[in-house]
Write a protein that holds these residues in place. Structure first.
Motif, short mmCIF file in Angstrom:
data_model
loop_
_atom_site.label_atom_id
_atom_site.label_comp_id
_atom_site.label_asym_id
_atom_site.label_seq_id
_atom_site.Cartn_x
_atom_site.Cartn_y
_atom_site.Cartn_z
N ILE A 111 81.87 13.67 48.80
CA ILE A 111 81.38 13.14 47.52
C ILE A 111 81.59 14.11 46.36
N PRO A 112 81.18 15.37 46.45
CA PRO A 112 81.36 16.24 45.28
C PRO A 112 82.80 16.65 44.99
N VAL A 113 83.72 16.52 45.95
CA VAL A 113 85.11 16.91 45.71
C VAL A 113 85.93 15.79 45.09
N CYS A 114 85.37 14.61 44.98
CA CYS A 114 86.08 13.47 44.38
C CYS A 114 85.99 13.56 42.86
N PRO A 115 87.11 13.86 42.18
CA PRO A 115 87.06 14.01 40.72
C PRO A 115 86.77 12.71 39.98
N GLU A 116 87.02 11.58 40.61
CA GLU A 116 86.81 10.28 39.97
C GLU A 116 85.49 9.63 40.35
N LYS A 117 84.70 10.29 41.18
CA LYS A 117 83.38 9.78 41.62
C LYS A 117 83.51 8.40 42.29
N VAL A 118 84.49 8.28 43.17
CA VAL A 118 84.79 7.03 43.86
C VAL A 118 83.89 6.80 45.08
N ILE A 119 83.51 7.86 45.76
CA ILE A 119 82.86 7.75 47.07
C ILE A 119 81.35 7.72 46.95
N GLY A 120 80.75 6.83 47.74
CA GLY A 120 79.30 6.74 47.85
C GLY A 120 78.91 6.67 49.31
N MET A 121 77.63 6.70 49.57
CA MET A 121 77.13 6.58 50.94
C MET A 121 76.57 5.18 51.15
N SER A 122 76.93 4.58 52.26
CA SER A 122 76.47 3.24 52.60
C SER A 122 75.00 3.26 52.99
N SER A 123 74.31 2.17 52.71
CA SER A 123 72.93 2.04 53.18
C SER A 123 72.90 1.58 54.63
N THR A 156 93.59 12.89 47.57
CA THR A 156 93.47 13.41 48.94
C THR A 156 92.39 14.48 49.13
N ASN A 157 91.64 14.83 48.10
CA ASN A 157 90.60 15.85 48.25
C ASN A 157 89.61 15.49 49.36
N CYS A 158 89.17 14.24 49.38
CA CYS A 158 88.18 13.82 50.37
C CYS A 158 88.71 13.94 51.80
N GLY A 159 89.96 13.55 52.00
CA GLY A 159 90.56 13.64 53.31
C GLY A 159 90.76 15.08 53.78
N LEU A 160 91.04 15.96 52.84
CA LEU A 160 91.24 17.37 53.19
C LEU A 160 89.95 18.07 53.60
N VAL A 161 88.84 17.72 52.97
CA VAL A 161 87.58 18.42 53.27
C VAL A 161 86.78 17.77 54.39
N PRO A 208 85.35 17.15 57.69
CA PRO A 208 85.40 17.95 58.93
C PRO A 208 85.71 17.13 60.18
N ASP A 209 85.55 15.83 60.09
CA ASP A 209 85.80 14.97 61.25
C ASP A 209 87.05 14.12 61.12
N ARG A 210 87.83 14.36 60.07
CA ARG A 210 89.04 13.57 59.81
C ARG A 210 88.77 12.08 59.82
N ALA A 211 87.67 11.70 59.22
CA ALA A 211 87.26 10.30 59.20
C ALA A 211 87.85 9.53 58.01
N ILE A 212 88.53 10.25 57.10
CA ILE A 212 89.04 9.61 55.88
C ILE A 212 90.56 9.66 55.86
N SER A 213 91.17 8.49 55.68
CA SER A 213 92.61 8.39 55.48
C SER A 213 92.84 8.00 54.03
N VAL A 214 93.79 8.64 53.38
CA VAL A 214 94.07 8.38 51.97
C VAL A 214 95.44 7.74 51.83
N TYR A 215 95.52 6.71 51.01
CA TYR A 215 96.77 6.00 50.77
C TYR A 215 97.05 5.98 49.27
N ARG A 216 98.33 6.09 48.92
CA ARG A 216 98.75 6.06 47.52
C ARG A 216 99.88 5.07 47.35
#
Length: 76
Positions: free
Chosen positions: A22-34, A56-61, A63-71
């Motif tokens: 969340i804090p590494v996303c410069p565009e504030k795209v990511i949130g946490m699901s309820s 790709t900041n979120c995918g790089l940080v 720790p569980d490689r749970a995020i895939s980034v597409y462009r």
């Protein structure tokens, strides 16, 4: 000039809700699901998908490689 549109896919069963992305996303795209996954963790998701640049900041940080980034290049 072509712009880049990004998107992330979060493996909801792998994400442990550490919120490191969340804090590494410069565009504030990511949130946490309820909602929670099978392990009882809240997981990350694209709260503002229209703002994602695919940096790709979120995918790089993650720790569980749970995020895939597409462009994708757009003609906007």
């Amino acid at each position: 000039m072509a712009k880049v549109k990004g998107a992330i896919v979060v493996s909801t069963e792998t994400c442990k809700g550490c919120e490191v992305c969340i804090p590494v996303c410069p565009e504030k795209v990511i949130g946490m699901s309820s909602d929670v996954n099978r392990k009882g963790f809240h997981f990350a998701y694209m709260e503002h998908p229209e703002d994602c640049t695919g940096c790709t900041n979120c995918g790089l940080v993650c720790p569980d490689r749970a995020i895939s980034v597409y462009r994708v290049k757009t003609s906007e």
